[in-house]
Design a protein around this motif. Structure first.
Motif, PDB file in Angstrom:
ATOM      1  N   SER A  35       5.680  -0.979  -7.238  1.00 17.54           N
ATOM      2  CA  SER A  35       5.271  -2.375  -7.433  1.00 17.54           C
ATOM      3  C   SER A  35       6.450  -3.203  -7.932  1.00 17.54           C
ATOM      4  CB  SER A  35       4.109  -2.450  -8.419  1.00 17.54           C
ATOM      5  OG  SER A  35       3.003  -1.699  -7.966  1.00 17.54           O
ATOM      6  N   SER A  92       3.930   4.701 -13.877  1.00 17.89           N
ATOM      7  CA  SER A  92       2.544   4.921 -14.311  1.00 17.89           C
ATOM      8  C   SER A  92       2.477   6.019 -15.371  1.00 17.89           C
ATOM      9  CB  SER A  92       1.650   5.266 -13.118  1.00 17.89           C
ATOM     10  OG  SER A  92       2.051   6.474 -12.504  1.00 17.89           O
ATOM     11  N   ARG A 117       0.853  -1.183   0.000  1.00 15.75           N
ATOM     12  CA  ARG A 117       0.000   0.000   0.000  1.00 15.75           C
ATOM     13  C   ARG A 117       0.885   1.228   0.000  1.00 15.75           C
ATOM     14  NH1 ARG A 117      -2.271   4.184   2.726  1.00 15.75           N
ATOM     15  NH2 ARG A 117      -4.444   4.647   2.152  1.00 15.75           N
ATOM     16  N   GLY A 162      -6.129   4.605  -9.620  1.00 16.02           N
ATOM     17  CA  GLY A 162      -5.183   5.011  -8.579  1.00 16.02           C
ATOM     18  C   GLY A 162      -4.323   6.205  -8.898  1.00 16.02           C
ATOM     19  N   GLU A 182      -2.291   5.468  -3.421  1.00 16.19           N
ATOM     20  CA  GLU A 182      -2.257   5.623  -4.877  1.00 16.19           C
ATOM     21  C   GLU A 182      -1.693   4.366  -5.537  1.00 16.19           C
ATOM     22  OE1 GLU A 182       1.883   7.183  -3.646  1.00 16.19           O
ATOM     23  OE2 GLU A 182      -0.130   7.002  -2.780  1.00 16.19           O
ATOM     24  N   PHE A 183      -1.728   4.352  -6.848  1.00 16.86           N
ATOM     25  CA  PHE A 183      -1.113   3.279  -7.616  1.00 16.86           C
ATOM     26  C   PHE A 183       0.259   3.725  -8.093  1.00 16.86           C
ATOM     27  CE2 PHE A 183      -0.500   1.397 -11.965  1.00 16.86           C
ATOM     28  CZ  PHE A 183      -0.094   0.148 -11.517  1.00 16.86           C
ATOM     29  N   CYS A 184       1.239   2.837  -7.989  1.00 13.92           N
ATOM     30  CA  CYS A 184       2.598   3.172  -8.411  1.00 13.92           C
ATOM     31  C   CYS A 184       3.240   1.953  -9.059  1.00 13.92           C
ATOM     32  CB  CYS A 184       3.428   3.641  -7.227  1.00 13.92           C
ATOM     33  SG  CYS A 184       5.128   4.053  -7.678  1.00 13.92           S
ATOM     34  N   VAL A 209      -1.614  -4.458  -4.999  1.00 18.18           N
ATOM     35  CA  VAL A 209      -1.064  -3.139  -4.711  1.00 18.18           C
ATOM     36  C   VAL A 209      -2.206  -2.130  -4.653  1.00 18.18           C
ATOM     37  CG1 VAL A 209       1.111  -3.742  -5.843  1.00 18.18           C
ATOM     38  CG2 VAL A 209      -0.655  -2.543  -7.137  1.00 18.18           C
ATOM     39  N   SER A 210      -1.999  -1.075  -3.889  1.00 16.12           N
ATOM     40  CA  SER A 210      -3.037  -0.055  -3.737  1.00 16.12           C
ATOM     41  C   SER A 210      -3.339   0.598  -5.076  1.00 16.12           C
ATOM     42  CB  SER A 210      -2.601   1.004  -2.714  1.00 16.12           C
ATOM     43  OG  SER A 210      -1.405   1.651  -3.124  1.00 16.12           O
ATOM     44  N   GLY A 211      -4.613   0.962  -5.240  1.00 16.51           N
ATOM     45  CA  GLY A 211      -5.024   1.714  -6.417  1.00 16.51           C
ATOM     46  C   GLY A 211      -5.389   0.878  -7.625  1.00 16.51           C
ATOM     47  N   TRP A 212      -4.891  -0.361  -7.697  1.00 13.37           N
ATOM     48  CA  TRP A 212      -5.147  -1.209  -8.876  1.00 13.37           C
ATOM     49  C   TRP A 212      -6.037  -2.368  -8.450  1.00 13.37           C
ATOM     50  CZ3 TRP A 212      -3.643   0.522 -13.536  1.00 13.37           C
ATOM     51  CH2 TRP A 212      -3.794  -0.332 -14.637  1.00 13.37           C
TER      52      TRP A 212
END
Length: 289
Positions: free
Chosen positions: A69, A227, A58, A157, A63-65, A112-115
């Motif tokens: 990741s 991203s 996370r 994200g 957010e997504f990164c 993972v966060s955001g996805w």
């Protein structure tokens, strides 16, 4: 001042701090990132919180990164290698920088966060340097033309605004310009917003990414942005049908992005280097605990 375990990674220069995920609320994670990221402390461009056992990451702002990741894949390979092999590699490096053992390949599926869907990570290389490819199941990602040479790309994200640098020059006060852009486009409530200036010279794409993370309250001119590279590749692919891209990052490395299909499923892969920079303990002000 309690000690916190950390590791610091460089996925193509996009320095990323990892802390243990367990036992910290989202607000505590965001506050810890704000304290740890400045250069007077650990220094970094972003922070994430990991549970290797459950293969979960996370980011500090949820957010997504892509790059974090990918770094998480290197961390999993690092843990799997075992302390003895790592110590042997360190001893070999001290005596012979070229002697680093036998390269292996690792495959992981992580959340993972955001996805919304799991990511596949393919890790190749030898401690402390790897190449990691993140393979993503691609949902519908709306693209919106805002003006000539200016495109908004909505990824899960994170939202990116792409600027063709031939038509839109980089602003002198980038932080203020980015804040005004978010406000004008109604993006202040997004978990993360990137502004990416890109160009192509003699067949080589390059980009300059600026990323704001809402909850962590950070705005960073990044050395690499996975991203952002994905958003650029997605935009160029839809415009011209191209499917493979090598995009030079500000830190000097390249991220390779490819769009492809497995059966009827649309996928994207982002591949590039990841290095371990440091690991240990850090002491931060009491209000970060």
């Amino acid at each position: 001042m309690p000690a916190l375990t950390f590791s610091k990674w460089s996925p193509g220069g996009n320095t990323t701090l990892f802390f243990p995920l367990e036992g910290r609320s989202a607000a505590e994670q965001a506050r810890l990132a704000r304290l740890a990221l400045p250069p007077q402390n650990l220094g970094g461009e972003q922070a994430g919180f990991v549970n290797p056992r459950e293969r979960r990451l996370r980011m500090a702002g949820g957010e997504f990164c892509v790059n974090a990741s990918r770094a998480f894949g290197a961390l999993l390979a690092f843990n799997e290698n075992g302390r003895g092999l790592r110590q042997a590699a360190l001893e070999d490096l001290a005596e012979n920088p070229r002697c680093t053992g036998v390269a292996k390949e690792y495959h992981y599926e992580v959340r993972v966060s955001g996805w919304q869907s799991p990511l596949r990570l393919i890790v190749r290389g030898i401690f402390p340097h790897w190449r990691v490819e993140a393979v993503l199941r691609m949902p519908v990602c709306p693209l919106q033309s805002l003006a000539e040479g200016m495109t908004l790309v909505r990824l899960p994200g994170i939202v990116h605004v792409l600027f063709n640098a031939a038509l839109h020059t980089f602003p002198e006060d980038c932080n203020t310009a980015a804040a005004l852009l978010r406000q004008r486009l109604g993006l202040d409530n997004e978990a993360a917003v990137g502004a990416v200036w890109w160009r192509e010279r003699q067949g080589q794409l390059d980009m300059l990414p600026l990323v704001h993370v809402r909850d962590a309250q950070t705005t960073c001119l990044e050395s690499a942005c996975g991203s952002g590279a994905l958003a650029l590749a997605l935009s160029l692919s839809r415009a011209g049908g191209r499917r493979d891209f090598s995009i030079l990052q500000p830190g000097g490395s390249t991220l390779d992005v490819r769009m492809f299909n497995e059966g009827r499923e649309a996928l994207a892969a982002v591949d590039g280097p990841v290095s371990l920079v440091a690991r240990g303990q850090v002491w931060l002000p009491d209000d970060a605990a």
